[in-house]
Write an enzyme that holds these catalytic residues in place. Structure first.
Site, PDB file in Angstrom:
ATOM      1  N   GLY A  72      10.929  22.816  32.779  1.00 43.60           N
ATOM      2  CA  GLY A  72      11.613  21.735  33.477  1.00 43.60           C
ATOM      3  C   GLY A  72      11.478  20.402  32.759  1.00 43.60           C
ATOM      4  O   GLY A  72      12.425  19.614  32.702  1.00 43.60           O
ATOM      5  N   GLN A 180      12.716  21.990  42.191  1.00 41.20           N
ATOM      6  CA  GLN A 180      12.130  22.281  43.497  1.00 41.20           C
ATOM      7  C   GLN A 180      13.152  22.760  44.536  1.00 41.20           C
ATOM      8  O   GLN A 180      12.783  23.005  45.683  1.00 41.20           O
ATOM      9  CB  GLN A 180      11.402  21.047  44.049  1.00 41.20           C
ATOM     10  CG  GLN A 180      10.196  20.622  43.224  1.00 41.20           C
ATOM     11  CD  GLN A 180       9.008  21.571  43.362  1.00 41.20           C
ATOM     12  OE1 GLN A 180       8.945  22.434  44.249  1.00 41.20           O
ATOM     13  NE2 GLN A 180       8.025  21.425  42.479  1.00 41.20           N
ATOM     14  N   HIS A 202       8.326  28.761  36.199  1.00 39.99           N
ATOM     15  CA  HIS A 202       7.071  29.008  36.927  1.00 39.99           C
ATOM     16  C   HIS A 202       7.059  28.487  38.357  1.00 39.99           C
ATOM     17  O   HIS A 202       6.107  28.706  39.104  1.00 39.99           O
ATOM     18  CB  HIS A 202       5.863  28.488  36.136  1.00 39.99           C
ATOM     19  CG  HIS A 202       5.686  27.003  36.130  1.00 39.99           C
ATOM     20  ND1 HIS A 202       4.763  26.386  36.940  1.00 39.99           N
ATOM     21  CD2 HIS A 202       6.271  26.021  35.419  1.00 39.99           C
ATOM     22  CE1 HIS A 202       4.797  25.073  36.703  1.00 39.99           C
ATOM     23  NE2 HIS A 202       5.704  24.826  35.783  1.00 39.99           N
ATOM     24  N   CYS A 326       0.705  17.011  38.428  1.00 42.25           N
ATOM     25  CA  CYS A 326       0.757  16.302  37.151  1.00 42.25           C
ATOM     26  C   CYS A 326       0.008  14.996  37.222  1.00 42.25           C
ATOM     27  O   CYS A 326      -0.484  14.493  36.222  1.00 42.25           O
ATOM     28  CB  CYS A 326       2.202  16.035  36.790  1.00 42.25           C
ATOM     29  SG  CYS A 326       3.250  17.400  37.262  1.00 42.25           S
TER      30      CYS A 326
HETATM   31  C1  PLP Z   1       7.268  21.139  38.002  1.00 40.65           C
HETATM   32  C2  PLP Z   1       8.384  20.166  37.940  1.00 40.65           C
HETATM   33  C3  PLP Z   1       8.941  19.777  36.704  1.00 40.65           C
HETATM   34  C4  PLP Z   1       8.370  20.215  35.387  1.00 40.65           C
HETATM   35  O1  PLP Z   1       8.628  21.557  35.097  1.00 40.65           O
HETATM   36  P1  PLP Z   1       7.697  22.275  33.989  1.00 40.65           P
HETATM   37  O2  PLP Z   1       8.369  23.602  33.777  1.00 40.65           O
HETATM   38  O3  PLP Z   1       6.329  22.406  34.572  1.00 40.65           O
HETATM   39  O4  PLP Z   1       7.741  21.434  32.757  1.00 40.65           O
HETATM   40  C5  PLP Z   1      10.015  18.907  36.726  1.00 40.65           C
HETATM   41  N1  PLP Z   1      10.529  18.450  37.878  1.00 40.65           N
HETATM   42  C6  PLP Z   1      10.026  18.797  39.072  1.00 40.65           C
HETATM   43  C7  PLP Z   1      10.654  18.279  40.313  1.00 40.65           C
HETATM   44  C8  PLP Z   1       8.938  19.670  39.137  1.00 40.65           C
HETATM   45  O5  PLP Z   1       8.433  19.987  40.336  1.00 40.65           O
END
Ligand code: PLP
Length: 384
Positions: A72, A180, A202, A326
């Site tokens: 993401g 999400q 994930h 994060c």
């Molecule tokens: C987890 C998340 C990301 C990042 O995705 P990753 O695959 O962990 O890099 C980005 N945006 C939102 C809203 C997330 O919850």
């Protein structure tokens, strides 16, 4: 000791069907490079294209509009950096919200430092971006609007369709971070009027380190990495085959099980909300009860420090989080809760519970049995 995992917005376990699909691509039978022309390569390429189709189906896109990324974060970076690079002649203004994930916020901050104009929109106390505010922020120089579909901390569902329509009307590229929302509510790129959309593996019971960006045909965007011709040069680098195949399988299952699974989880989540309100005084639910995804409950416990609450819950095997995964480790209260106008003290005492496939009725009973004592104890020793 019982372990109750209530942090599915931080990550989810790889489900067994997904692991089964991935394993051959980690072993000798299917290790080929999809760019190779002999049988190993062709077999890998075929599996990759099947995965692409499954991901496309999940969001109502064409397979050619799906570009695999490392997750993401990379998809979000590409949406912003790639769009401003492709529109340099048109303008240097982007619009986003103040409650985005850091993958958007920090990229936008970087662009601001580089001289771009960035508008960070405020939100209502329910955590909603207002379409009127976007309307007012648009200028002749605006090249991108990026607003997340569902917020990762409070689960609020944004009026993406309306925002997308507004962007379309003005000929502005529209991106939404749907990390999400995918797998939790129906996501269709045409219904949402999205030109660009980010997904992560994930968060939907796939592996970590894989995701994609949807790019609507005809959207102006540049790559942010340079190298070989993989992903039609938009995302060079030898493909993460086990990840891609696992992501495809996870997407397929998410589409199939969305309705039944979310109905089940919503009743568990509502039981958790009701139970906490009944048993613990001085708590408030952060965000809107109705306009949120079924997996999310975010509570502010007054006179409690969130970090202490998390540690005490962990000692009872309950895994939840404050703010986002994060930013945990930092003591700053959540930027999302502050943007919603929640006082810093209450924001600091806030905890996010996010439910998932593995949760049962007994899990919720266990939390409701243990949490009241934990909160009472912490309040009795609080210096707040
Ligand atoms: C987890 C998340 C990301 C990042 O995705 P990753 O695959 O962990 O890099 C980005 N945006 C939102 C809203 C997330 O919850």
């Amino acid at each position: 000791m019982r372990r109750v995992y209530l942090d599915h917005s931080a990550t989810t376990p790889v489900r067994s069907e997904v692991l089964d699909a991935m394993l051959p691509f980690l072993k000798e039978d299917a290790f080929g490079n999809p760019s190779s022309i002999y049988s190993y390569g062709r077999e890998a390429k075929k599996a990759m294209e099947e995965a692409r189709e499954k991901v496309a189906n999940l969001i109502g896109a064409e397979p050619e509009e799906i570009f695999f990324t490392s997750g993401g974060t990379e998809a979000d970076n590409m949406a912003l950096m790639g769009t401003v690079a492709a529109n340099e002649k048109k303008g240097r203004h982007i619009i986003t919200s103040s409650i985005e994930h850091h993958a958007i916020l920090n990229t936008a901050q970087y662009l601001k430092k580089k001289g771009f104009k960035v508008t960070f929109l405020p939100v209502t106390k329910e955590g909603l971006v207002q379409v009127e505010d976007i309307k007012k922020a648009i200028t002749d120089e605006t090249v991108l609007i990026s607003v997340m579909h569902v917020n990762n901390e409070v689960g609020t569902i944004q009026p993406i369709k309306e925002i997308g329509a507004l962007a379309k009307e003005h000929g502005i590229t529209f991106h939404t971070d749907a990390v999400q929302s995918v797998g939790k509510i129906p996501v269709n790129v045409d219904d949402l009027n999205a030109d660009l959309l980010s997904i992560s593996g994930h968060k939907i019971y796939g592996p970590k380190g894989i995701g994609c960006i949807y790019i609507r045909k005809g959207t102006k965007i540049n790559p942010i990495l340079f190298g070989g011709a993989q992903e039609r040069t938009y995302r060079p680098g030898t493909e993460n085959m086990p990840g891609i195949v696992g992501f495809g399988r996870a997407a397929e299952l998410a589409a199939k099980e969305l309705d039944s699974e979310m109905e089940r989880i919503k009743s568990l989540r509502d039981k958790l909300i009701e139970g906490i309100k009944e048993r613990i005084p001085d708590v408030q639910l952060n965000g809107d009860l109705n306009n949120r995804v079924a997996i999310n409950a975010n509570f502010a416990f007054s006179n409690v420090e969130g970090e202490s609450l998390l540690l005490s819950m962990d000692m009872k095997g309950i895994c939840a989080s404050s703010g986002s995964a994060c930013s945990s480790g930092s003591v700053n209260p959540s930027h999302v809760l502050l943007a919603m106008g929640i006082p810093p003290k209450l924001a600091e005492g806030s905890v996010r519970f996010t439910l998932g496939r593995d949760n049962t009725e007994e899990d919720i009973d266990y939390v409701l049995e243990n949490l009241p004592q934990i909160v009472e104890h912490l309040r009795s020793i609080s210096a707040f």
